[in-house]
Design an enzyme around this catalytic site. Structure first.
Site, PDB file in Angstrom:
ATOM      1  N   SER A 109       0.836  -1.215   0.000  1.00  0.00           N
ATOM      2  CA  SER A 109       0.000   0.000   0.000  1.00  0.00           C
ATOM      3  C   SER A 109       0.865   1.258   0.000  1.00  0.00           C
ATOM      4  O   SER A 109       0.404   2.335  -0.356  1.00  0.00           O
ATOM      5  CB  SER A 109      -0.910   0.003   1.230  1.00  0.00           C
ATOM      6  OG  SER A 109      -0.145  -0.185   2.409  1.00  0.00           O
ATOM      7  N   HIS A 110       2.148   1.146   0.403  1.00  0.00           N
ATOM      8  CA  HIS A 110       3.032   2.307   0.454  1.00  0.00           C
ATOM      9  C   HIS A 110       4.079   2.273  -0.661  1.00  0.00           C
ATOM     10  O   HIS A 110       5.072   2.987  -0.612  1.00  0.00           O
ATOM     11  CB  HIS A 110       3.726   2.397   1.821  1.00  0.00           C
ATOM     12  CG  HIS A 110       2.776   2.763   2.909  1.00  0.00           C
ATOM     13  ND1 HIS A 110       1.719   1.958   3.275  1.00  0.00           N
ATOM     14  CD2 HIS A 110       2.692   3.865   3.704  1.00  0.00           C
ATOM     15  CE1 HIS A 110       1.037   2.544   4.254  1.00  0.00           C
ATOM     16  NE2 HIS A 110       1.603   3.700   4.524  1.00  0.00           N
ATOM     17  N   ASP A 118      -4.842   1.492   3.799  1.00  0.00           N
ATOM     18  CA  ASP A 118      -5.585   0.239   3.704  1.00  0.00           C
ATOM     19  C   ASP A 118      -7.084   0.500   3.610  1.00  0.00           C
ATOM     20  O   ASP A 118      -7.807  -0.254   2.959  1.00  0.00           O
ATOM     21  CB  ASP A 118      -5.248  -0.673   4.896  1.00  0.00           C
ATOM     22  CG  ASP A 118      -3.839  -1.225   4.782  1.00  0.00           C
ATOM     23  OD1 ASP A 118      -3.382  -1.434   3.640  1.00  0.00           O
ATOM     24  OD2 ASP A 118      -3.191  -1.418   5.807  1.00  0.00           O
ATOM     25  N   PRO A 150       7.427 -10.632  14.921  1.00  0.00           N
ATOM     26  CA  PRO A 150       6.799  -9.589  14.110  1.00  0.00           C
ATOM     27  C   PRO A 150       7.780  -8.998  13.104  1.00  0.00           C
ATOM     28  O   PRO A 150       8.927  -8.720  13.445  1.00  0.00           O
ATOM     29  CB  PRO A 150       6.350  -8.540  15.139  1.00  0.00           C
ATOM     30  CG  PRO A 150       7.058  -8.872  16.406  1.00  0.00           C
ATOM     31  CD  PRO A 150       7.395 -10.324  16.358  1.00  0.00           C
TER      32      PRO A 150
HETATM   33  P1  NDP Z   1       0.221  -4.153   9.732  1.00  0.00           P
HETATM   34  O1  NDP Z   1      -0.879  -4.364  10.701  1.00  0.00           O
HETATM   35  O2  NDP Z   1       0.027  -4.611   8.345  1.00  0.00           O
HETATM   36  O3  NDP Z   1       1.560  -4.823  10.259  1.00  0.00           O
HETATM   37  C1  NDP Z   1       2.125  -4.404  11.462  1.00  0.00           C
HETATM   38  C2  NDP Z   1       3.402  -5.174  11.768  1.00  0.00           C
HETATM   39  O4  NDP Z   1       3.044  -6.485  12.222  1.00  0.00           O
HETATM   40  C3  NDP Z   1       4.308  -5.360  10.577  1.00  0.00           C
HETATM   41  O5  NDP Z   1       5.630  -5.181  10.977  1.00  0.00           O
HETATM   42  C4  NDP Z   1       4.038  -6.813  10.135  1.00  0.00           C
HETATM   43  O6  NDP Z   1       5.213  -7.313   9.530  1.00  0.00           O
HETATM   44  C5  NDP Z   1       3.726  -7.491  11.446  1.00  0.00           C
HETATM   45  N1  NDP Z   1       2.786  -8.603  11.345  1.00  0.00           N
HETATM   46  C6  NDP Z   1       1.702  -8.710  10.556  1.00  0.00           C
HETATM   47  N2  NDP Z   1       1.066  -9.875  10.793  1.00  0.00           N
HETATM   48  C7  NDP Z   1       1.769 -10.506  11.767  1.00  0.00           C
HETATM   49  C8  NDP Z   1       1.615 -11.751  12.449  1.00  0.00           C
HETATM   50  N3  NDP Z   1       0.623 -12.588  12.156  1.00  0.00           N
HETATM   51  N4  NDP Z   1       2.512 -12.071  13.393  1.00  0.00           N
HETATM   52  C9  NDP Z   1       3.540 -11.250  13.699  1.00  0.00           C
HETATM   53  N5  NDP Z   1       3.738 -10.071  13.072  1.00  0.00           N
HETATM   54  C10 NDP Z   1       2.855  -9.699  12.126  1.00  0.00           C
HETATM   55  O7  NDP Z   1       0.631  -2.579   9.719  1.00  0.00           O
HETATM   56  P2  NDP Z   1      -0.307  -1.296   9.716  1.00  0.00           P
HETATM   57  O8  NDP Z   1      -1.468  -1.546   8.844  1.00  0.00           O
HETATM   58  O9  NDP Z   1      -0.539  -0.845  11.099  1.00  0.00           O
HETATM   59  O10 NDP Z   1       0.670  -0.231   9.006  1.00  0.00           O
HETATM   60  C11 NDP Z   1       1.016  -0.402   7.645  1.00  0.00           C
HETATM   61  C12 NDP Z   1       2.170   0.463   7.282  1.00  0.00           C
HETATM   62  O11 NDP Z   1       1.787   1.810   7.191  1.00  0.00           O
HETATM   63  C13 NDP Z   1       3.371   0.419   8.224  1.00  0.00           C
HETATM   64  O12 NDP Z   1       4.493   0.112   7.413  1.00  0.00           O
HETATM   65  C14 NDP Z   1       3.474   1.830   8.775  1.00  0.00           C
HETATM   66  O13 NDP Z   1       4.805   2.235   9.013  1.00  0.00           O
HETATM   67  C15 NDP Z   1       2.851   2.635   7.655  1.00  0.00           C
HETATM   68  N6  NDP Z   1       2.267   3.898   8.095  1.00  0.00           N
HETATM   69  C16 NDP Z   1       2.839   5.085   7.702  1.00  0.00           C
HETATM   70  C17 NDP Z   1       2.293   6.294   8.085  1.00  0.00           C
HETATM   71  C18 NDP Z   1       2.955   7.587   7.737  1.00  0.00           C
HETATM   72  O14 NDP Z   1       2.417   8.632   8.095  1.00  0.00           O
HETATM   73  N7  NDP Z   1       4.080   7.584   7.094  1.00  0.00           N
HETATM   74  C19 NDP Z   1       1.046   6.361   8.858  1.00  0.00           C
HETATM   75  C20 NDP Z   1       0.559   5.058   9.249  1.00  0.00           C
HETATM   76  C21 NDP Z   1       1.130   3.886   8.847  1.00  0.00           C
HETATM   77  P3  NDP Z   1       5.311  -8.621   8.606  1.00  0.00           P
HETATM   78  O15 NDP Z   1       3.983  -8.848   7.964  1.00  0.00           O
HETATM   79  O16 NDP Z   1       6.391  -8.293   7.644  1.00  0.00           O
HETATM   80  O17 NDP Z   1       5.693  -9.708   9.548  1.00  0.00           O
END
Ligand code: NDP
Length: 332
Positions: A44-45, A185, A302
């Site tokens: 998404s980013h 998202d 994570p």
């Molecule tokens: P997610 O909920 O998709 O993921 C959060 C973290 O959890 C990730 O590091 C992911 O890494 C990990 N994760 C996901 N599923 C599991 C699992 N089952 N077990 C263990 N770890 C897990 O993230 P968000 O939707 O909250 O955020 C998405 C992105 O948006 C992020 O990269 C964030 O930095 C970015 N963002 C940027 C903003 C800005 O202003 N610049 C504002 C808000 C968000 P992985 O799946 O690789 O294990």
């Protein structure tokens, strides 16, 4: 479905950014982040964010030729001014100094104001963990998240990222929004025509909702984990905007005059050298904690999902929907 190699992703991103007026260095930095987001996630980013970057330059809201300044204010403190450009350009300029300061002092912090951030935070902390440091990054954004029990948005989706070195393998790196779902998202669910998997925001009547269109209309997301996530959102607002002197989430009104797709905020990135903290077994501790998680039912460390996505994308590239290809073609 179209298909691109990672090199093609970086090339098209760089071409689109350059065409939007961004200078060569800035285009390289952002194109690299777009490629990494397509490779590791969150997609998404990645390429989907290019129209927002382009709009931010064409509307005059973000500076496409930013020359960030980094000032050493104290032995463990670097302060950045992003020159109204993207944070990652300033962060890259500060990284060597931040690493050196953390090694010298044990702990060092970089704050940045007058900057924009549209990307995933994992790419801000990962280079520090690759250099053997523990890292914590926070960025605030525009007010879209209602504090627990509240009625109007106060915080941004205020992401936070943590990274730590891990012996014998890639570092631990995770990042997440402090809202139930990231804004991108919600937009993606609206574009793809499906509901969110759980209540992610409020509808215009103030009721919890899974409908992305209703949430986009009310511009009100919910914090994750009720009062607990709300408290962390407050911490990021203070660590991001207040400490750095950046833009508070509630002060992003200026963006509306520029078309309102992008946000300004503030950022803090903290680096800690485990070697200076006095526990010679730091690496063993990290390995033991991770071993207790992996193989524990369906649990995984994570952020490790990025490593399997990375391995796959390096071999197979990425698939792109026709809708995204049409958007990109319109920008080149
Ligand atoms: P997610 O909920 O998709 O993921 C959060 C973290 O959890 C990730 O590091 C992911 O890494 C990990 N994760 C996901 N599923 C599991 C699992 N089952 N077990 C263990 N770890 C897990 O993230 P968000 O939707 O909250 O955020 C998405 C992105 O948006 C992020 O990269 C964030 O930095 C970015 N963002 C940027 C903003 C800005 O202003 N610049 C504002 C808000 C968000 P992985 O799946 O690789 O294990």
């Amino acid at each position: 479905m179209a298909h691109m190699t990672l090199a093609e992703v970086r090339d098209i991103a760089r071409a689109i950014l350059t065409r939007a007026g961004m200078d060569e260095h800035g285009s390289d930095v952002l194109a690299n982040l777009v490629m990494r987001s397509e490779r590791d996630g969150p997609r998404s980013h990645g390429l989907r964010m290019l129209p927002v970057y382009v709009q931010s330059f064409r509307s005059g809201y973000a500076n496409p030729e930013a020359r960030p300044a980094v000032e050493h204010r104290a032995p463990g403190l670097l302060r950045g001014n992003g020159d109204n450009g993207y944070y990652q350009i300033a962060r890259q300029a500060a990284t060597a100094g931040l690493i050196a300061a953390a090694r010298e002092n044990g702990v060092a912090a970089f704050t940045c104001a007058n900057c924009h951030h549209l990307g995933a935070l994992r790419f801000d902390t990962e280079p520090l963990a690759e250099a053997g440091l523990v890292a914590l990054g926070m960025v605030n954004s525009m007010s879209m998240v209602v504090p627990h029990g509240g009625k109007r948005p106060v915080f941004g989706t205020n992401p936070i990222s943590f990274a730590a070195p891990r012996i014998g393998t890639a570092p631990i790196v995770w990042d997440q929004a402090t809202s139930v779902v990231a804004l991108m998202d919600v937009k993606m669910a609206a574009a793809e025509g499906h509901n969110l998997p759980c209540d992610g925001g409020l509808d215009p009547q103030g009721n919890p909702s899974q409908d992305p269109n209703a949430i986009l209309e009310s511009k009100s997301l919910l914090p994750f984990g009720e009062h607990k996530g709300s408290a962390i959102g407050l911490m990021v607002e203070i660590m991001g905007a207040a400490l750095a002197g950046g833009t508070l989430a509630i002060d992003n009104a200026d963006r509306a005059a520029h078309g309102g797709l992008n946000v300004k905020g503030g950022a803090t990135l903290i680096a800690m050298d485990p070697g200076r903290f006095g526990n010679p077994a730091f690496n063993d501790y990290v390995s033991r904690i991770c071993a207790e998680i992996d193989g524990n039912g369906d649990a995984r460390v994570p952020g490790d999902g990025r490593l399997s996505r990375r391995a796959k994308a390096e071999i197979s590239g990425v698939a792109l929907s026709d809708e995204l290809m049409a958007q990109l073609t319109g920008l080149t």
